[in-house]
Design a protein around this motif. Structure first.
Motif, PDB file in Angstrom:
ATOM      1  N   CYS A 169     -16.700  -2.887   5.169  1.00  0.00           N
ATOM      2  CA  CYS A 169     -15.767  -3.587   4.280  1.00  0.00           C
ATOM      3  C   CYS A 169     -16.460  -4.731   3.561  1.00  0.00           C
ATOM      4  CB  CYS A 169     -14.552  -4.077   5.055  1.00  0.00           C
ATOM      5  SG  CYS A 169     -14.858  -5.527   6.088  1.00  0.00           S
ATOM      6  N   GLU A 210      -5.993  -6.267  -6.176  1.00  0.00           N
ATOM      7  CA  GLU A 210      -6.994  -6.479  -5.112  1.00  0.00           C
ATOM      8  C   GLU A 210      -6.908  -5.385  -4.058  1.00  0.00           C
ATOM      9  OE1 GLU A 210      -7.284 -11.371  -5.178  1.00  0.00           O
ATOM     10  OE2 GLU A 210      -6.165 -10.371  -3.591  1.00  0.00           O
ATOM     11  N   ASP A 211      -5.705  -5.017  -3.706  1.00  0.00           N
ATOM     12  CA  ASP A 211      -5.531  -3.944  -2.727  1.00  0.00           C
ATOM     13  C   ASP A 211      -6.041  -2.614  -3.276  1.00  0.00           C
ATOM     14  OD1 ASP A 211      -4.567  -5.405  -0.641  1.00  0.00           O
ATOM     15  OD2 ASP A 211      -2.461  -4.855  -0.907  1.00  0.00           O
ATOM     16  N   GLY A 256      -6.912   5.267   2.696  1.00  0.00           N
ATOM     17  CA  GLY A 256      -8.332   5.597   2.669  1.00  0.00           C
ATOM     18  C   GLY A 256      -9.209   4.410   2.987  1.00  0.00           C
ATOM     19  N   ALA A 257      -9.435   4.138   4.260  1.00  0.00           N
ATOM     20  CA  ALA A 257     -10.329   3.058   4.690  1.00  0.00           C
ATOM     21  C   ALA A 257     -10.571   3.214   6.187  1.00  0.00           C
ATOM     22  CB  ALA A 257      -9.735   1.689   4.400  1.00  0.00           C
ATOM     23  N   HIS A 313     -20.774   3.327   3.269  1.00  0.00           N
ATOM     24  CA  HIS A 313     -19.598   3.531   2.410  1.00  0.00           C
ATOM     25  C   HIS A 313     -18.388   2.786   2.965  1.00  0.00           C
ATOM     26  CE1 HIS A 313     -16.071   5.867   0.866  1.00  0.00           C
ATOM     27  NE2 HIS A 313     -16.770   5.801  -0.246  1.00  0.00           N
ATOM     28  N   TYR A 364      -9.623  -2.008  -2.850  1.00  0.00           N
ATOM     29  CA  TYR A 364     -10.128  -1.844  -1.485  1.00  0.00           C
ATOM     30  C   TYR A 364      -9.972  -0.416  -0.975  1.00  0.00           C
ATOM     31  CZ  TYR A 364     -10.587  -2.466   3.559  1.00  0.00           C
ATOM     32  OH  TYR A 364     -10.968  -2.345   4.872  1.00  0.00           O
ATOM     33  N   TYR A 365      -8.866   0.231  -1.302  1.00  0.00           N
ATOM     34  CA  TYR A 365      -8.519   1.511  -0.676  1.00  0.00           C
ATOM     35  C   TYR A 365      -9.013   2.687  -1.525  1.00  0.00           C
ATOM     36  CZ  TYR A 365      -5.696  -1.395   2.370  1.00  0.00           C
ATOM     37  OH  TYR A 365      -5.300  -2.347   3.274  1.00  0.00           O
ATOM     38  N   SER A 366      -9.783   3.575  -0.894  1.00  0.00           N
ATOM     39  CA  SER A 366     -10.487   4.595  -1.678  1.00  0.00           C
ATOM     40  C   SER A 366      -9.565   5.676  -2.244  1.00  0.00           C
ATOM     41  CB  SER A 366     -11.601   5.234  -0.844  1.00  0.00           C
ATOM     42  OG  SER A 366     -11.039   5.940   0.243  1.00  0.00           O
ATOM     43  N   MET A 367      -8.353   5.803  -1.730  1.00  0.00           N
ATOM     44  CA  MET A 367      -7.472   6.857  -2.256  1.00  0.00           C
ATOM     45  C   MET A 367      -6.682   6.414  -3.490  1.00  0.00           C
ATOM     46  SD  MET A 367      -5.962   8.568   1.227  1.00  0.00           S
ATOM     47  CE  MET A 367      -5.082   9.893   0.392  1.00  0.00           C
ATOM     48  N   SER A 416     -10.084   8.335  11.947  1.00  0.00           N
ATOM     49  CA  SER A 416     -11.113   8.485  10.910  1.00  0.00           C
ATOM     50  C   SER A 416     -12.521   8.553  11.457  1.00  0.00           C
ATOM     51  CB  SER A 416     -11.067   7.289   9.943  1.00  0.00           C
ATOM     52  OG  SER A 416      -9.784   7.078   9.440  1.00  0.00           O
ATOM     53  N   GLU A 417     -12.677   8.473  12.763  1.00  0.00           N
ATOM     54  CA  GLU A 417     -14.011   8.485  13.344  1.00  0.00           C
ATOM     55  C   GLU A 417     -14.635   9.873  13.141  1.00  0.00           C
ATOM     56  OE1 GLU A 417     -15.760   6.130  14.776  1.00  0.00           O
ATOM     57  OE2 GLU A 417     -17.321   7.266  15.796  1.00  0.00           O
ATOM     58  N   VAL A 470       0.826  -1.215   0.000  1.00  0.00           N
ATOM     59  CA  VAL A 470       0.000   0.000   0.000  1.00  0.00           C
ATOM     60  C   VAL A 470       0.864   1.271   0.000  1.00  0.00           C
ATOM     61  CG1 VAL A 470      -1.744   1.313   1.279  1.00  0.00           C
ATOM     62  CG2 VAL A 470      -2.060  -1.141   0.894  1.00  0.00           C
ATOM     63  N   SER A 487      -4.082  -4.825   6.980  1.00  0.00           N
ATOM     64  CA  SER A 487      -3.640  -3.775   6.074  1.00  0.00           C
ATOM     65  C   SER A 487      -2.126  -3.597   6.149  1.00  0.00           C
ATOM     66  CB  SER A 487      -4.357  -2.470   6.429  1.00  0.00           C
ATOM     67  OG  SER A 487      -3.922  -1.428   5.598  1.00  0.00           O
ATOM     68  N   ARG A 492      -6.018  -6.588   2.073  1.00  0.00           N
ATOM     69  CA  ARG A 492      -7.203  -5.753   2.255  1.00  0.00           C
ATOM     70  C   ARG A 492      -7.512  -5.675   3.745  1.00  0.00           C
ATOM     71  NH1 ARG A 492     -11.918  -6.208  -1.813  1.00  0.00           N
ATOM     72  NH2 ARG A 492     -10.905  -5.368  -3.641  1.00  0.00           N
ATOM     73  N   GLY A 493      -8.073  -4.555   4.150  1.00  0.00           N
ATOM     74  CA  GLY A 493      -8.329  -4.365   5.574  1.00  0.00           C
ATOM     75  C   GLY A 493      -9.600  -5.032   6.047  1.00  0.00           C
ATOM     76  N   TYR A 494      -9.601  -6.357   6.046  1.00  0.00           N
ATOM     77  CA  TYR A 494     -10.733  -7.089   6.611  1.00  0.00           C
ATOM     78  C   TYR A 494     -10.396  -7.462   8.051  1.00  0.00           C
ATOM     79  CZ  TYR A 494     -12.394  -7.743   1.791  1.00  0.00           C
ATOM     80  OH  TYR A 494     -12.834  -7.541   0.517  1.00  0.00           O
ATOM     81  N   GLU A 540     -12.294   1.370   8.020  1.00  0.00           N
ATOM     82  CA  GLU A 540     -12.229   0.044   8.627  1.00  0.00           C
ATOM     83  C   GLU A 540     -10.834  -0.254   9.178  1.00  0.00           C
ATOM     84  OE1 GLU A 540     -14.155  -2.101   9.681  1.00  0.00           O
ATOM     85  OE2 GLU A 540     -12.976  -3.939   9.771  1.00  0.00           O
ATOM     86  N   CYS A 541      -9.802   0.308   8.569  1.00  0.00           N
ATOM     87  CA  CYS A 541      -8.442   0.005   9.010  1.00  0.00           C
ATOM     88  C   CYS A 541      -8.098   0.639  10.359  1.00  0.00           C
ATOM     89  CB  CYS A 541      -7.424   0.405   7.949  1.00  0.00           C
ATOM     90  SG  CYS A 541      -7.549  -0.637   6.484  1.00  0.00           S
ATOM     91  N   GLY A 599      -1.655   4.450   5.249  1.00  0.00           N
ATOM     92  CA  GLY A 599      -2.856   3.793   4.747  1.00  0.00           C
ATOM     93  C   GLY A 599      -3.233   4.458   3.436  1.00  0.00           C
ATOM     94  N   GLU A 608     -15.560  11.133   2.932  1.00  0.00           N
ATOM     95  CA  GLU A 608     -15.949  10.967   4.331  1.00  0.00           C
ATOM     96  C   GLU A 608     -14.950  11.719   5.208  1.00  0.00           C
ATOM     97  OE1 GLU A 608     -18.727  10.021   5.006  1.00  0.00           O
ATOM     98  OE2 GLU A 608     -19.388   8.898   3.260  1.00  0.00           O
ATOM     99  N   CYS A 609     -15.214  11.698   6.520  1.00  0.00           N
ATOM    100  CA  CYS A 609     -14.488  12.550   7.475  1.00  0.00           C
ATOM    101  C   CYS A 609     -12.986  12.611   7.215  1.00  0.00           C
ATOM    102  CB  CYS A 609     -14.750  12.063   8.892  1.00  0.00           C
ATOM    103  SG  CYS A 609     -14.064  13.148  10.152  1.00  0.00           S
TER     104      CYS A 609
END
Lengths: 162, 448
Positions: free
Chosen positions: B353, A59-60, B178-179, B350, A63-66, B96-97, A25, B191, B196-198, B181-182, B176, A120-121
Motif C-alpha cells: 500500500c 482518493e478511495d 480490489g486490495a 503490486h 486506492y482500489y484496483s477494481m 486474497s492470499e 466503496v 477500508s 484507503r486501506g492503510y 492489503e485490506c 471491497g 493478481e490471485c
C-alpha cells in the motif's frame, strides 16, 4: 444519470452503517456496475450523500484496483498470472488473449467490447489457470476455451455487429 | 450459471466438520439448513453465558484460519465487555492470499453456517452489529450471503430478540474493491470506515480499539464457520480432532503441480507427504517434487525433503515456515525458482500500500532485481543484495505485508541459491534452455 433503483440501493446501503462514509466503496462499486465506470456524477452524488468532499471519494478510487474512472470494455477479461496460475500456464493464457484481441494489459479494443487485464490471485487456485470476465469466473482455461469464450461474447455483444 | 467446477474433489482422508453439509441439495436455503442441525449451535449458545461460550471456544483450540493462527476464544476474551461503547464483529472474507480459495466454498455451499458463527461471536462479546467484509471479486458470493442474511432475518435468527432470547444482532455484507492489503485486519477496518486501506499502529489492538474506535473482533470466514459445530459438539470434541493446541480440521486448497488440485477438509496435523501422495494424487505428470509453499505465498517454501512435517501451526513454525491460510502450492522439478521468486515479488510490489517505506521500496527493488536476474542481467552480488534487502524489510513495517514479501524470498534465495548461481554461470535460464514450461513471461529482461 443514476437510476432510481441505484439511488434506492444507495439509501439502503448507507443505512447499514453508524458512520455514513463507510458506504463509499460499496456505493462506488454499485455505481460502476451500472455505468461501466465511476462517473463524475456518481462521485458528486456519493460525496454529497455520505457527507464528504468529492476529493475524498476520488482518493478511495485511486486506492482500489477494481474501480475505474474511465470507460473500459463491456467485457473485462481479468487473467490471473499469480503463482498457482503461473505454474499451470496462466502466462500463456494471458498472451493468447492479448494476441487474439490485439490489446495488452489494461487496454481496450477500439470497438469497446473487450478489455484485458493481468490480475493478481482471484481465489480460483484449484481451477488454475483462471480468469474473471467482469464478475464471472472461468477456470481450467486452455487456448481453445478462450477462443470459444471470446467468440461467444463477440456474438453476444450488439456493439460489435455494427 | 457457473463456469467452474466444484473444487471439493473428495478424499477418504477427509474429516467433515465444516463441510458436513456440502452436497445436500439446497442447503444454502434456510429451511434445509435447519433440517441439518442448522442454527443448533446458536440455540445452545443462547442458553449459555457469554463467558461460557468464550470458554468453550478457547477449549476447542480453534486458531485463526486467516493465517496468523491466534487462538480465537482468547481473541474474543480480549474484548472489554464492560465498555459502554458498541462492539463489532467483523468477518474477514477478503480472501486474497495467493494459493488460497477455501473461504469461497464455505460461503458458496454453506452460507448460513457462516452467518450462525457471526451471531454466536456477537453474543459472546456483547456485540449487536456484524459486517462481513468480502473481496470485490467475490460478487456472486456476496449475493449468496445477502440472500441468506435476508432469510435469517425473516426467520428471526437475526434482528431484534433473536429466538426470544432478548439478544439483538444485525449483520450486513460489505464489498471491497480490489486490495490484498485490506485482508490485514487494521487496513480492513480503515477500508470498512470508507478510507484507503492503510494499516494502523498496533497496539491498541482491534479488540480494544477497532471499528469506529470501538472494541472489535475480526475473524476469518473459516474460523467463524467452525464455531457452530464447536458449540453443538463441545470444545473438547473439536480439540481432539487435531493435534495439541491446534484444534479441529482445516480446509486445504491444493494447487500448482499436483494431479488432483482441489479443496479438502483434513484434520490438523496430517503430514504434508500424505496430503501430496494420498489426497492430491502426487506430483502431476509423474514428475518429481521440487518444493511446496505450505500456506499461501507469504510462507517460506519447504523443499521436497521437508514434507514429512505435520500440517499444524506449531509444527510448521518449528521448521521455520507457517501453516498460513491453508493454500498449499506444489512446485515440480522443472520450475525455475528465480522465476517463481520474481512472480511472488511482483505480487507484493503490486499490493504494497506504500505506507511503510521498507515495504514500498523493498518490494519494488526486489521485483526489479529478480526480473533483471532472470532476464540474464544478473550479477553475482545480486543474490546477497536481495537477501540484505529482504532482511531489512522483516519486522520493520506496521502490517505483515513486508514480512510476507521477505519471508518466501529469503527461503528461495537460501534453499535454491544454486539455481541463481546456475543462471549466472549459463548466462541464461537453465529451465528455459531445456524448454520446460513454467509459464512466466519474461523476455529480454522485461516482464510483460
Amino acid at each position: 444519470m443514476l437510476s432510481d433503483a441505484l439511488k434506492q440501493k444507495f439509501d439502503a446501503v448507507i443505512a447499514r452503517y453508524p458512520v455514513k462514509r463507510s458506504a463509499i466503496v460499496p456505493l462506488l462499486m454499485f455505481a460502476q456496475d451500472e455505468a461501466g465506470h465511476v462517473t463524475e456524477e456518481a462521485i458528486q452524488e456519493i460525496a454529497q450523500r455520505v457527507g464528504v468532499r468529492p476529493i475524498e471519494v476520488i482518493e478511495d478510487i485511486g486506492y482500489y484496483s477494481m474501480l475505474h474512472r474511465r470507460p473500459i470494455g463491456r467485457y473485462n477479461l481479468q487473467v490471473c498470472t499469480n503463482i498457482s496460475c503461473m505454474l499451470r500456464g496462466g502466462g500463456a493464457i494471458f498472451e493468447h488473449c492479448s494476441k487474439k484481441l490485439g490489446i495488452g494489459h489494461k487496454q481496450t479494443t477500439p470497438d469497446g467490447t473487450f478489455s484485458l487485464e493481468e490480475v493478481e490471485c482471484l481465489g480460483a487456485c484449484c481451477g488454475a489457470p483462471a480468469m474473471q470476465v467482469n464478475y464471472d469466473y472461468y477456470e481450467n482455461l486452455t487456448p481453445e476455451t478462450i477462443d470459444a469464450l471470446i467468440d461467444g461474447l463477440r456474438k453476444k455483444n450488439p456493439a460489435s455487429e455494427t | 450459471m457457473a463456469h467452474y467446477e466444484n473444487p471439493m474433489r473428495g478424499s477418504s482422508l477427509e474429516v467433515k466438520v465444516l463441510t458436513e453439509r456440502f452436497g445436500i441439495p439446497n442447503v444454502e436455503k434456510l429451511d434445509v439448513f435447519v433440517q441439518h442441525n442448522g442454527y443448533e449451535g446458536l440455540r445452545k449458545a443462547l442458553t449459555m453465558t457469554p463467558d461460557a461460550v468464550i470458554a468453550e471456544v478457547k477449549k476447542s483450540a480453534l486458531r485463526g484460519r486467516g493465517g496468523a493462527g491466534f487462538n480465537a476464544g482468547m481473541k474474543w476474551g480480549f474484548v472489554p465487555r464492560q465498555s459502554p461503547k458498541p462492539k463489532y464483529v467483523v468477518c474477514n472474507a477478503d480472501e486474497s492470499e495467493p494459493g488460497t480459495c477455501k473461504d469461497r466454498v464455505l460461503i458458496e455451499y454453506d452460507p448460513h453456517q457462516l452467518i450462525e458463527g457471526n451471531i454466536i461471536a456477537g453474543y459472546a462479546i456483547g456485540s449487536h452489529q456484524g459486517y462481513i467484509y468480502i473481496r470485490g471479486e467475490y460478487r456472486y458470493l456476496m449475493e449468496i450471503l445477502d440472500r441468506a442474511i435476508g432469510e435469517a432475518y425473516a426467520a428471526g435468527f437475526l434482528g431484534k430478540n433473536i429466538l426470544g432470547s432478548g439478544f439483538d444482532f444485525d449483520l450486513a455484507t460489505h464489498t471491497g474493491a480490489g486490495a490484498y492489503e485490506c485482508g490485514e485486519e487494521t487496513a480492513l477496518l480503515n477500508s470498512l470506515e470508507g478510507l484507503r486501506g492503510y494499516p494502523r499502529v498496533k497496539p491498541p489492538f482491534p479488540a480494544v480499539v477497532g471499528l469506529y474506535g470501538c472494541p472489535t473482533i475480526i475473524n476469518n470466514v473459516e474460523t467463524l464457520s467452525s464455531v457452530p459445530s464447536i458449540l453443538r459438539n463441545g470444545g473438547d470434541w473439536y480439540a481432539k480432532i487435531g493435534t495439541p493446541n491446534n484444534g479441529g480440521t482445516r480446509l486445504f486448497a491444493l494447487s500448482g503441480h499436483i494431479e488432483r488440485p482441489g479443496i479438502y477438509e483434513l484434520p490438523m496435523g496430517i503430514p504434508l507427504r500424505r496430503i501430496l501422495e494420498e489426497v492430491g494424487g502426487g506430483v502431476w505428470k509423474g514428475k518429481k517434487l521440487k518444493c511446496v509453499i505450505p500456506g499461501g505465498s507469504s510462507c517460506p517454501v519447504l523443499t521436497a525433503s521437508e514434507i514429512d512435517v505435520p500440517m499444524d501451526f506449531d509444527s510448521l513454525s518449528k521448521i521455520g515456515s507457517m501453516l498460513g491460510s491453508g493454500g498449499v502450492v506444489f512446485i515440480d522439478e522443472d520450475t525455475c525458482m528465480v522465476k517463481a521468486a520474481w512472480r511472488i515479488m511482483k505480487f507484493y510490489a503490486h499490493e504494497s500500500c506504500g505506507w511503510c517505506i521498507p515495504c514500498r521500496e523493498g518490494t519494488a527493488w526486489l521485483k526489479a532485481l529478480l526480473e533483471r536476474f532472470h532476464g540474464n542481467g544478473g550479477m553475482a552480488e545480486d543474490i546477497d543484495t536481495a537477501l540484505d534487502v529482504s532482511y531489512n524489510m522483516l519486522g520493520k513495517t506496521l502490517c505483515p505485508l513486508g514480512d510476507a514479501a521477505a519471508m518466501p524470498t529469503i527461503s528461495i534465495l537460501k534453499k535454491f541459491r544454486h539455481e541463481f548461481e546456475e543462471h549466472l554461470k549459463l548466462g541464461s535460464c537453465p529451465f528455459e534452455a531445456r524448454g520446460s514450461e513454467s509459464g512466466v513471461r519474461v523476455s529480454a529482461g522485461v516482464a510483460i
